[in-house]
Design a protein around this motif. Structure first.
Motif, short mmCIF file in Angstrom:
data_model
loop_
_atom_site.label_atom_id
_atom_site.label_comp_id
_atom_site.label_asym_id
_atom_site.label_seq_id
_atom_site.Cartn_x
_atom_site.Cartn_y
_atom_site.Cartn_z
N GLN A 1 4.00 -0.10 -6.60
CA GLN A 1 4.44 0.77 -5.51
C GLN A 1 5.50 1.73 -6.02
O GLN A 1 6.37 1.37 -6.81
CB GLN A 1 5.01 -0.05 -4.35
CG GLN A 1 5.36 0.77 -3.14
CD GLN A 1 5.74 -0.08 -1.95
OE1 GLN A 1 5.43 -1.26 -1.90
NE2 GLN A 1 6.42 0.52 -0.99
N SER B 1 -0.05 -3.19 -0.18
CA SER B 1 -1.32 -3.93 -0.16
C SER B 1 -2.41 -2.99 -0.68
O SER B 1 -2.41 -1.79 -0.42
CB SER B 1 -1.66 -4.45 1.24
OG SER B 1 -1.62 -3.44 2.18
N VAL B 2 -3.30 -3.59 -1.47
CA VAL B 2 -4.39 -2.85 -2.11
C VAL B 2 -5.67 -3.63 -1.86
O VAL B 2 -5.69 -4.86 -1.95
CB VAL B 2 -4.15 -2.71 -3.64
CG1 VAL B 2 -5.27 -1.91 -4.28
CG2 VAL B 2 -2.80 -2.09 -3.93
N SER B 3 -6.74 -2.92 -1.54
CA SER B 3 -8.04 -3.57 -1.40
C SER B 3 -9.10 -2.74 -2.12
O SER B 3 -8.99 -1.52 -2.20
CB SER B 3 -8.42 -3.76 0.07
OG SER B 3 -8.60 -2.52 0.70
N LEU C 1 1.11 -5.18 -9.29
CA LEU C 1 -0.19 -5.84 -9.34
C LEU C 1 -0.97 -5.43 -10.58
O LEU C 1 -0.75 -4.36 -11.15
CB LEU C 1 -1.02 -5.42 -8.11
CG LEU C 1 -0.50 -5.84 -6.75
CD1 LEU C 1 -1.28 -5.14 -5.64
CD2 LEU C 1 -0.59 -7.34 -6.60
N GLU D 1 -8.53 -8.26 -2.56
CA GLU D 1 -7.28 -7.83 -1.94
C GLU D 1 -6.09 -8.37 -2.72
O GLU D 1 -6.13 -9.50 -3.22
CB GLU D 1 -7.21 -8.33 -0.50
CG GLU D 1 -8.30 -7.77 0.38
CD GLU D 1 -8.28 -8.30 1.80
OE1 GLU D 1 -8.47 -7.48 2.71
OE2 GLU D 1 -8.06 -9.52 1.97
N GLY D 2 -5.05 -7.54 -2.80
CA GLY D 2 -3.82 -7.96 -3.46
C GLY D 2 -2.64 -7.34 -2.75
O GLY D 2 -2.76 -6.30 -2.10
N SER D 3 -1.48 -8.00 -2.89
CA SER D 3 -0.27 -7.45 -2.29
C SER D 3 0.93 -7.78 -3.17
O SER D 3 0.95 -8.78 -3.88
CB SER D 3 -0.06 -7.98 -0.87
OG SER D 3 0.08 -9.38 -0.89
N SER D 4 1.92 -6.89 -3.10
CA SER D 4 3.17 -7.05 -3.82
C SER D 4 4.24 -6.37 -2.99
O SER D 4 4.22 -5.15 -2.83
CB SER D 4 3.07 -6.42 -5.21
OG SER D 4 4.30 -6.48 -5.88
N SER E 1 -0.41 -10.72 -9.87
CA SER E 1 0.86 -10.02 -9.72
C SER E 1 1.77 -10.38 -10.88
O SER E 1 1.66 -11.45 -11.47
CB SER E 1 1.51 -10.35 -8.38
OG SER E 1 1.69 -11.73 -8.24
N ASP F 1 5.76 -4.69 -0.03
CA ASP F 1 5.13 -3.97 1.09
C ASP F 1 3.76 -3.38 0.74
O ASP F 1 3.06 -2.90 1.63
CB ASP F 1 6.03 -2.81 1.55
CG ASP F 1 7.32 -3.28 2.19
OD1 ASP F 1 7.37 -4.44 2.63
OD2 ASP F 1 8.28 -2.48 2.23
N SER G 1 -1.90 1.03 0.52
CA SER G 1 -1.11 1.17 1.74
C SER G 1 0.10 2.08 1.56
O SER G 1 0.65 2.59 2.53
CB SER G 1 -0.63 -0.20 2.22
OG SER G 1 0.24 -0.79 1.26
#
Length: 180
Positions: free
Chosen positions: A179, A41-43, A162, A34-37, A157, A39, A85
């Motif tokens: 994004q 989120s990616v899994s 990401l 899982e990663g986020s940057s 990141s 808003d 997301s």
């Protein structure tokens, strides 16, 4: 008597395959990266095979587990799936928010990584290529000296979003995800 022998053979064959299916997760466990940057989120859901002394990437004539120029499910067992997301740039190409099957075609200097809308499939079987959403090429990088025993996907990141890092043995690729 022959009927009992046939039944015994059928039971033995079914038992052998059932055992293989039921224990396969212990050999290549299912995991999620899982990663986020901001808003976004990616899994990524994938199964992690081990090297176990095998040649991982190479020519088919060398009996490589993952031959160059051939479809690879990016793991073991089930097809690897990635979820976004929000709408993203996947290595520079627009992709809508949602869940996709992800696979690769490794080569010596680059991998072609594809997202496909066919979900819920066992990864051994190649996808319906007409359902590919996007194909990108990413350069191969040297992995750590000594290699990585178990296939690993992880997110880093940077200022643009990401990086999905896929590493196994002495090979690594990074797929930039930002994004939109």
């Amino acid at each position: 008597m022959i009927k009992k022998i046939i039944i015994a053979i059928v039971v033995a064959v079914v038992g052998y395959f059932a055992y293989g299916v039921l224990t396969t997760r212990s050999h290549s466990p299912l995991t999620t990266a899982e990663g986020s940057s901001g808003d976004l989120s990616v899994s990524v859901d994938y199964c992690q095979p081990y090297k176990k002394g095998r040649l991982i990437f190479g020519e088919a004539s060398e009996e490589a587990l993952v031959p160059y120029g051939k479809y690879w499910r990016l793991g073991a067992n089930d097809a690897t799936e990635i979820t976004f997301s929000h709408k993203v740039n996947f290595a520079g190409k627009a992709v809508a928010a949602g869940r996709y099957r992800m696979y690769a075609v490794p080569n010596t200097d680059h991998w072609e990584v594809s997202l496909n809308s066919q979900l819920g499939e066992f990864g051994y079987f190649e996808p319906d290529y007409t359902l590919d959403v996007v194909k990108v090429q990413v350069p191969v990088q040297d992995g750590p000296t000594g290699g990585i025993e178990q296939l690993t996907m992880a997110f880093d990141s940077d200022s643009t979003g990401l990086l999905l890092n896929i590493a196994w043995d002495e090979t690594m690729v990074s797929v930039p995800i930002a994004q939109q």
